[in-house]
Enzyme design. Sequence first.
Site, PDB file in Angstrom:
ATOM      1  N   GLU A 124       0.827  -1.217   0.000  1.00  0.00           N
ATOM      2  CA  GLU A 124       0.000   0.000   0.000  1.00  0.00           C
ATOM      3  C   GLU A 124       0.859   1.263   0.000  1.00  0.00           C
ATOM      4  OE1 GLU A 124      -2.937  -0.308  -0.917  1.00  0.00           O
ATOM      5  OE2 GLU A 124      -3.211  -2.423  -0.450  1.00  0.00           O
ATOM      6  N   CYS A 161      10.189  -2.599  -9.965  1.00  0.00           N
ATOM      7  CA  CYS A 161       9.448  -1.769  -9.002  1.00  0.00           C
ATOM      8  C   CYS A 161      10.391  -1.038  -8.050  1.00  0.00           C
ATOM      9  CB  CYS A 161       8.442  -2.615  -8.229  1.00  0.00           C
ATOM     10  SG  CYS A 161       7.032  -3.151  -9.242  1.00  0.00           S
TER      11      CYS A 161
END
Length: 174
Positions: A124, A161
């Site tokens: 998140e 990422c």
Amino acid sequence: MYIYLVTFGNIEKRLLFGIAKNVKETFGFEVRLSSVASPLKHAYDHERKQYVGEKILDYLSTLNYPELLKILALISWDMYAEGFNFVFGLAKIQGREAVVSTFRLFSRDERLFFERVFKEVNHELGHTFGLGHCPDRRCVMSFSNSIDDTDHKSKNFCTSCKTKLKTAIAELTF
């Protein structure tokens, strides 16, 4: 700049300290712990007996703390988002607000429980730094549709990422 961790519900202090350490190691920012008095009654859906993730994010957007970079709420209750039966967490992409529910992550095996929470926290917060879902199923940014998906992935970012995250963080610190 700090990442603030606020809690709602019954969240064990050892878990909070573990999350703070994980966030510092993963994102490189200091973490400040805070509890918020509001029980989030406005975010509870009585029909579904779950909390509405978007309403929690909206509430978090009203909070202000000194040198706030990101704010992550940790709740012990079940949560859903529009279009989903449940979610482990929710965040505003490239925003500052994120929430993680420990409800469906729980395990009697404390190590497994903490690991699951760390993965969802990293996922998140990754969204708040602009990262989308990753096709690499081992990457923490891989979408978790079930607890098995969460257990299968790593708490770390894949090479791609990680590069995107470093770029996003570098842009914030200039």
